[in-house]
Design a protein around this motif. Sequence first.
Motif, mmCIF file in Angstrom:
data_model
loop_
_atom_site.group_PDB
_atom_site.id
_atom_site.type_symbol
_atom_site.label_atom_id
_atom_site.label_comp_id
_atom_site.label_asym_id
_atom_site.label_seq_id
_atom_site.Cartn_x
_atom_site.Cartn_y
_atom_site.Cartn_z
ATOM 1 N N GLN A 1 49.007 36.191 39.922
ATOM 2 C CA GLN A 1 49.599 36.774 38.704
ATOM 3 C C GLN A 1 49.209 38.246 38.515
ATOM 4 O O GLN A 1 50.061 39.115 38.413
ATOM 5 C CB GLN A 1 49.171 35.929 37.488
ATOM 6 C CG GLN A 1 49.540 36.528 36.139
ATOM 7 C CD GLN A 1 51.052 36.666 35.948
ATOM 8 O OE1 GLN A 1 51.801 35.774 36.305
ATOM 9 N NE2 GLN A 1 51.491 37.798 35.400
ATOM 10 N N CYS A 2 47.910 38.520 38.517
ATOM 11 C CA CYS A 2 47.467 39.903 38.277
ATOM 12 C C CYS A 2 47.351 40.612 39.631
ATOM 13 O O CYS A 2 46.276 40.999 40.072
ATOM 14 C CB CYS A 2 46.138 39.893 37.527
ATOM 15 S SG CYS A 2 45.748 41.492 36.816
ATOM 16 N N CYS B 1 52.822 37.193 31.599
ATOM 17 C CA CYS B 1 51.408 36.829 31.764
ATOM 18 C C CYS B 1 50.869 36.186 30.485
ATOM 19 O O CYS B 1 51.134 36.665 29.380
ATOM 20 C CB CYS B 1 50.596 38.076 32.095
ATOM 21 S SG CYS B 1 48.826 37.765 32.188
ATOM 22 N N SER C 1 49.145 38.614 28.134
ATOM 23 C CA SER C 1 49.836 39.881 27.840
ATOM 24 C C SER C 1 49.484 40.446 26.453
ATOM 25 O O SER C 1 49.420 41.649 26.281
ATOM 26 C CB SER C 1 51.353 39.717 27.977
ATOM 27 O OG SER C 1 51.783 38.727 27.095
ATOM 28 N N ARG D 1 41.286 45.055 34.342
ATOM 29 C CA ARG D 1 42.499 45.345 33.563
ATOM 30 C C ARG D 1 42.425 44.702 32.171
ATOM 31 O O ARG D 1 42.774 45.329 31.178
ATOM 32 C CB ARG D 1 43.733 44.820 34.304
ATOM 33 C CG ARG D 1 44.080 45.645 35.514
ATOM 34 C CD ARG D 1 45.151 44.955 36.335
ATOM 35 N NE ARG D 1 45.584 45.771 37.453
ATOM 36 C CZ ARG D 1 46.413 45.336 38.393
ATOM 37 N NH1 ARG D 1 46.895 44.108 38.347
ATOM 38 N NH2 ARG D 1 46.770 46.138 39.379
ATOM 39 N N TYR E 1 47.357 46.503 29.883
ATOM 40 C CA TYR E 1 48.803 46.322 29.702
ATOM 41 C C TYR E 1 49.249 46.912 28.363
ATOM 42 O O TYR E 1 50.255 47.633 28.297
ATOM 43 C CB TYR E 1 49.147 44.829 29.774
ATOM 44 C CG TYR E 1 50.603 44.542 29.490
ATOM 45 C CD1 TYR E 1 51.616 45.186 30.206
ATOM 46 C CD2 TYR E 1 50.966 43.640 28.490
ATOM 47 C CE1 TYR E 1 52.953 44.924 29.943
ATOM 48 C CE2 TYR E 1 52.304 43.381 28.225
ATOM 49 C CZ TYR E 1 53.287 44.028 28.952
ATOM 50 O OH TYR E 1 54.610 43.785 28.692
ATOM 51 N N VAL F 1 47.931 49.848 33.464
ATOM 52 C CA VAL F 1 47.560 48.790 34.425
ATOM 53 C C VAL F 1 47.241 49.368 35.803
ATOM 54 O O VAL F 1 46.265 48.995 36.452
ATOM 55 C CB VAL F 1 48.698 47.739 34.516
ATOM 56 C CG1 VAL F 1 48.464 46.780 35.685
ATOM 57 C CG2 VAL F 1 48.797 46.955 33.213
ATOM 58 N N CYS G 1 45.602 41.729 26.941
ATOM 59 C CA CYS G 1 45.198 42.617 28.031
ATOM 60 C C CYS G 1 45.240 44.093 27.591
ATOM 61 O O CYS G 1 46.293 44.627 27.257
ATOM 62 C CB CYS G 1 46.125 42.393 29.223
ATOM 63 S SG CYS G 1 45.782 43.481 30.587
ATOM 64 N N CYS H 1 53.622 41.565 33.937
ATOM 65 C CA CYS H 1 52.763 41.451 32.752
ATOM 66 C C CYS H 1 53.479 40.767 31.585
ATOM 67 O O CYS H 1 52.840 40.096 30.779
ATOM 68 C CB CYS H 1 52.266 42.828 32.328
ATOM 69 S SG CYS H 1 51.161 43.553 33.553
ATOM 70 N N PHE I 1 41.551 41.613 37.879
ATOM 71 C CA PHE I 1 41.937 40.960 36.633
ATOM 72 C C PHE I 1 41.011 41.382 35.486
ATOM 73 O O PHE I 1 41.474 41.806 34.422
ATOM 74 C CB PHE I 1 41.922 39.429 36.838
ATOM 75 C CG PHE I 1 41.975 38.648 35.562
ATOM 76 C CD1 PHE I 1 43.046 38.793 34.684
ATOM 77 C CD2 PHE I 1 40.958 37.756 35.219
ATOM 78 C CE1 PHE I 1 43.102 38.071 33.491
ATOM 79 C CE2 PHE I 1 41.004 37.032 34.040
ATOM 80 C CZ PHE I 1 42.073 37.196 33.173
ATOM 81 N N PRO J 1 52.373 43.968 38.627
ATOM 82 C CA PRO J 1 52.282 42.578 38.167
ATOM 83 C C PRO J 1 53.306 42.326 37.061
ATOM 84 O O PRO J 1 53.676 43.255 36.335
ATOM 85 C CB PRO J 1 50.849 42.475 37.621
ATOM 86 C CG PRO J 1 50.460 43.864 37.269
ATOM 87 C CD PRO J 1 51.189 44.764 38.234
HETATM 88 S S1 SF4 Z 1 48.896 41.459 31.454
HETATM 89 FE FE1 SF4 Z 1 46.962 42.194 32.217
HETATM 90 S S2 SF4 Z 1 46.001 40.377 33.086
HETATM 91 FE FE2 SF4 Z 1 48.165 39.938 32.882
HETATM 92 S S3 SF4 Z 1 49.076 40.487 34.826
HETATM 93 FE FE3 SF4 Z 1 49.268 42.266 33.484
HETATM 94 S S4 SF4 Z 1 47.467 43.465 33.962
HETATM 95 FE FE4 SF4 Z 1 47.061 41.430 34.743
#
Ligand code: SF4
Length: 390
Positions: A211-212, A222, A225, A167, A231, A236, A228, A219, A164, A217
């Motif tokens: 989640q991650c 999330c 989002s 990323r 992302y 990712v 991140c 995203c 997590f 994932p």
């Molecule tokens: S947005 Fe970033 S933190 Fe969220 S699930 Fe995707 S990679 Fe993980």
Amino acid sequence: MIFKKKNNSHQLSMYFCIRIMENACFISKNLIDWYESNKRYLPWRDTYNPYKIWVSEIILQQTRVIQGLDYYLRFIERFPDVKSLADADEQEVLKYWQGLGYYSRARNLHAAARTIRDNYMGTFPKDYESILKLKGIGEYTAAAITSFAWNLPHPVVDGNVFRFLSRLFMIDEPIDTQKGKKYFIELAGKIMGDSKPGLFNQAIMEFGALQCIPSSPNCQACLFSTNCLAYNRQVVSNYPVKQNKTKTKDLYLYYFHIHWETFTYIHIRKEKGIWQNLFEFPLIESEKIIKPEELIKNFIFPEFITTENINSFRFIIQNRKHVLSHRILYATFVEVFLKEEPAIPESVIRIREEDIEQYPVHRLMEYYIEKQINRTRENGIQENGLFPEL
Ligand code: SF4
């Protein structure tokens, strides 16, 4: 708010520190809110008992939650506290661990329980440094116990947290180096703050687990989002970064399931290593593959078996792959029927075939027992003309 990163280098720690300090509350609060509504019910989350937290953390190392759950419940039922575990025989502890693998975890758990019984009058020590000195407890487990049981501010960084954070901030520091681990522990500590360490640690691990997740994932759904970095730059899958310096070595194991009348033969593995103190059939180990015809031609069998004494034999399983962190094992099982009782060395024990399940064994043996012995029991031992003669 979107975290900004100047380039891909991890030499941005000062820059990150400033950004983290600015955004720590935002990340921490969102993770905890998310956790309160999304967490799974798991029995070890229902307790502040350091012993139960410790047992769960050790079981969950290298083991998926779904698989570890049953083991945890059975283990806690039989060993409900430090004293019951410390007073138990190691063989019994290993038996309760059977199938989980990485048996040094069980041996260390048992040894550490004895230390707590003998040096701390059976009461789990509360300070981080004393816990860290217990056998088999590293920084991760000590942090988990102290934060979950007593809410002490020690960040817990497992694979989910690495993923997590790496990323979220596009961190190129490899996670499988000492430097990388230190980097991520510091980072998690900065985000965690001092108010709810236990809850924060649970939340960040659960977020990574649910989640991650490692691949694909969701995203878009999330809560981070817009923040991140990985992302937003569509990288990712590049995170976390690993150095991957571990070299694996191949090892070939040839196990001999020997029958004489209603008996079979096992020995205890004495050498230090992951399978120490577990039982297995007599075996030959080789760093090179031995083909079945070579095994027969050169008679590569345990020393106490002679060609004259063999009635028949057959290959049951050939080269079953079993991956460990530093080794890839290939196990072959040969079933051997003897004419007469063999003269066995001291290290080998004769047991009744039907008693084999009473002995703690490693995963490969367990696999064989499930597949072969149980099947044979159902159908009866079948010695027939298909066996190759010597
Ligand atoms: S947005 Fe970033 S933190 Fe969220 S699930 Fe995707 S990679 Fe993980």
